[in-house]
Enzyme design. Sequence first.
Site, mmCIF file in Angstrom:
data_model
loop_
_atom_site.group_PDB
_atom_site.id
_atom_site.type_symbol
_atom_site.label_atom_id
_atom_site.label_comp_id
_atom_site.label_asym_id
_atom_site.label_seq_id
_atom_site.Cartn_x
_atom_site.Cartn_y
_atom_site.Cartn_z
ATOM 1 N N LYS A 22 0.432 -0.678 -0.238
ATOM 2 C CA LYS A 22 0.092 -0.013 0.157
ATOM 3 C C LYS A 22 1.231 1.536 -0.214
ATOM 4 C CE LYS A 22 -2.171 1.356 3.647
ATOM 5 N NZ LYS A 22 -1.582 3.144 3.972
ATOM 6 N N ASN A 23 1.506 1.312 1.106
ATOM 7 C CA ASN A 23 2.810 2.295 1.099
ATOM 8 C C ASN A 23 3.523 2.860 -0.146
ATOM 9 O OD1 ASN A 23 1.089 3.659 3.195
ATOM 10 N ND2 ASN A 23 2.396 2.744 4.451
ATOM 11 N N CYS A 117 -5.234 12.468 12.381
ATOM 12 C CA CYS A 117 -6.334 11.216 12.166
ATOM 13 C C CYS A 117 -6.114 11.003 13.515
ATOM 14 C CB CYS A 117 -6.074 10.293 11.391
ATOM 15 S SG CYS A 117 -3.987 9.248 11.729
ATOM 16 N N ARG A 122 -0.185 14.891 12.607
ATOM 17 C CA ARG A 122 -0.216 14.767 11.217
ATOM 18 C C ARG A 122 0.889 15.638 10.507
ATOM 19 N NH1 ARG A 122 -1.615 9.554 9.754
ATOM 20 N NH2 ARG A 122 0.817 9.088 8.393
ATOM 21 N N ASP A 306 4.908 0.724 12.118
ATOM 22 C CA ASP A 306 3.053 0.006 11.381
ATOM 23 C C ASP A 306 2.895 -1.611 11.781
ATOM 24 O OD1 ASP A 306 3.552 1.481 9.054
ATOM 25 O OD2 ASP A 306 2.831 1.631 10.337
ATOM 26 N N ARG A 398 -8.641 -0.781 4.741
ATOM 27 C CA ARG A 398 -7.955 0.490 3.942
ATOM 28 C C ARG A 398 -6.472 -0.250 3.626
ATOM 29 N NH1 ARG A 398 -7.842 6.137 6.697
ATOM 30 N NH2 ARG A 398 -6.697 6.092 5.057
HETATM 31 C C1 EPZ Z 1 4.206 6.883 6.068
HETATM 32 O O1 EPZ Z 1 3.057 8.075 7.205
HETATM 33 C C2 EPZ Z 1 2.825 5.898 5.993
HETATM 34 N N1 EPZ Z 1 2.032 6.877 5.439
HETATM 35 C C3 EPZ Z 1 3.103 5.718 8.282
HETATM 36 O O2 EPZ Z 1 1.568 4.373 7.355
HETATM 37 C C4 EPZ Z 1 3.289 5.207 8.258
HETATM 38 O O3 EPZ Z 1 3.486 4.901 10.041
HETATM 39 C C5 EPZ Z 1 5.151 6.862 8.812
HETATM 40 O O4 EPZ Z 1 5.272 6.552 7.051
HETATM 41 C C6 EPZ Z 1 6.095 6.098 9.707
HETATM 42 O O5 EPZ Z 1 6.529 4.758 8.720
HETATM 43 C C7 EPZ Z 1 2.077 6.237 4.043
HETATM 44 O O6 EPZ Z 1 3.683 5.640 3.790
HETATM 45 C C8 EPZ Z 1 1.174 6.795 3.417
HETATM 46 P P1 EPZ Z 1 6.273 10.670 8.557
HETATM 47 P P2 EPZ Z 1 3.741 9.815 7.213
HETATM 48 O O7 EPZ Z 1 5.844 11.927 8.032
HETATM 49 O O8 EPZ Z 1 4.535 9.780 5.949
HETATM 50 C C9 EPZ Z 1 6.158 14.038 12.107
HETATM 51 C C10 EPZ Z 1 -0.369 2.536 7.925
HETATM 52 O O9 EPZ Z 1 -1.193 2.273 8.630
HETATM 53 N N2 EPZ Z 1 6.121 14.405 11.003
HETATM 54 O O10 EPZ Z 1 6.950 9.354 8.441
HETATM 55 O O11 EPZ Z 1 2.909 10.198 7.137
HETATM 56 C C11 EPZ Z 1 4.630 13.073 12.472
HETATM 57 O O12 EPZ Z 1 4.018 13.604 12.712
HETATM 58 C C12 EPZ Z 1 0.340 4.454 7.862
HETATM 59 O O13 EPZ Z 1 0.145 2.352 6.332
HETATM 60 C C13 EPZ Z 1 5.922 16.020 11.228
HETATM 61 O O14 EPZ Z 1 6.128 16.630 11.837
HETATM 62 O O15 EPZ Z 1 4.566 9.627 8.660
HETATM 63 C C14 EPZ Z 1 5.151 11.503 12.902
HETATM 64 O O16 EPZ Z 1 5.766 11.680 14.040
HETATM 65 C C15 EPZ Z 1 -0.112 4.879 9.426
HETATM 66 N N3 EPZ Z 1 5.720 16.747 10.343
HETATM 67 C C16 EPZ Z 1 7.067 12.021 11.803
HETATM 68 O O17 EPZ Z 1 6.968 12.870 12.133
HETATM 69 C C17 EPZ Z 1 5.624 16.079 8.557
HETATM 70 O O18 EPZ Z 1 5.810 17.176 7.384
HETATM 71 C C18 EPZ Z 1 6.944 11.056 11.698
HETATM 72 O O19 EPZ Z 1 6.176 10.668 10.427
HETATM 73 C C19 EPZ Z 1 5.651 15.303 8.410
HETATM 74 C C20 EPZ Z 1 6.055 15.046 9.124
#
Ligand code: EPZ
Length: 419
Positions: A22-23, A117, A122, A306, A398
């Site tokens: 998915k990702n 969410c 996020r 995850d 999803r």
């Molecule tokens: C990706 O989310 C995945 N989703 C998530 O999978 C996964 O849990 C996550 O990476 C961590 O591995 C997809 O790839 C579609 P991040 P993402 O940006 O990119 C903070 C699932 O279950 N952050 O790596 O949104 C954020 O709040 C989903 O398949 C900021 O502060 O995660 C978090 O604490 C859930 N500012 C940390 O960084 C930003 O601009 C890591 O988030 C972006 C992120």
Amino acid sequence: MDKLKIVGGNQLDGELTISGAKNAALPILAGSLLSSEVINLQNVPQLNDVATMLTLLQSLGVKVIFDERMNLQLDSSDISSYCAPYDLVKTMRASILVLGPLLARFGQAKVSLPGGCAIGARPVNFHIQGLEAMGAKITVKNGYINASAEKLSGANINFSRVSVTGTQNIMMAAVLARGETVIKNAAKEPEVIDLANFLNSMGAKIIDAGSDKIVIEGVETLKESKYEILPDRIEAGTYLVATAITGGKIRLKQVVPEHLTAVISKLEEAGAIIDVGDNWIDLDMRSKRPSSVNLETTPYPGFPTDMQAQFCALNSVASGSAIIKETIFENRFQHINELHRMGADIEIQGNNALIKGKKILTAAPVMATDLRASAGLIIAALAAQGETVIDRIYHIDRGYERIEEKLHQLGADISRESG
Ligand code: EPZ
């Protein structure tokens, strides 16, 4: 609202072919906007999030065709809109991934702020800061990100913390930018590498994806491509834990074992016997009760967030006590309140879950709160005494393709009740 009914106690035993990731599919679908030529994708998982992304692309003017073998053809030669509306983005935060490609190819984009969410706020500040560093003019008003750029310029982007989709969005923006972009503290997930490989197959010049420093040399245009999505390591890990909690055994086919090193090592620590080949993983729990394992979620190649909920379930019935520490998201213990309803002995202290394993969990009506929490509840229900009913399982649809069919095929007593 559909529910899943699971009667616990059956050992899982059998073989399973893992679906596309998915990702990886979501950023690659967004990346297809970068070319005006036809893109063919294989091994696209049949998931609600993928359907949402395809609906979004179609709303922009992308022509989408599925052939009889579920291969996907995308044609972005005639884009008529640059707006990702709130009603679509609010159902799937990954819609933010169209921001970089729209800006890079068309010089404009209007994307709804994804909002938070269940697992956290996020924010997308890193996405916005990176694009501004590349020359984009960005205002955020009335819940929308309004972005424009004559032509993006390469820049040095240093992420203050690792962000998977942040890295992917900047990478996609950079492939058509003027000059070189260097992304430091880049995410190293396999799904980042898969996106880079896809973009390079279209003629992009990306080197060292998978390291913490990615270099992208902008090119004028990208061409057509035929690309196969990599296997879903989180789906694979989920079925390994589901098998382990029941004391059963499983062969997973069409997987990349080296993408699951951290998960495999924790499962071996829990007592599973694991063997791997170039595209398969065997797990045998030999009817044993798992041993508790301590773990801390960190960016790849560390233990994946995850897979955290799934291991909370496993530890709930394991021998001994353990601490699970969640360092990525600020609110990713929603499943624990539901596990309490099944008799789990878990105490939350900040971002730590202190879990005392119990011999027995008992079935109870529970509620899914987010995608991976749902997976954790299903895993607990497979081991619980009695019939567990899990509500709001639209969350699970999803990210897991036909989960009740796959679990049923492995011997689980599971059914879906449409309601
Ligand atoms: C990706 O989310 C995945 N989703 C998530 O999978 C996964 O849990 C996550 O990476 C961590 O591995 C997809 O790839 C579609 P991040 P993402 O940006 O990119 C903070 C699932 O279950 N952050 O790596 O949104 C954020 O709040 C989903 O398949 C900021 O502060 O995660 C978090 O604490 C859930 N500012 C940390 O960084 C930003 O601009 C890591 O988030 C972006 C992120």
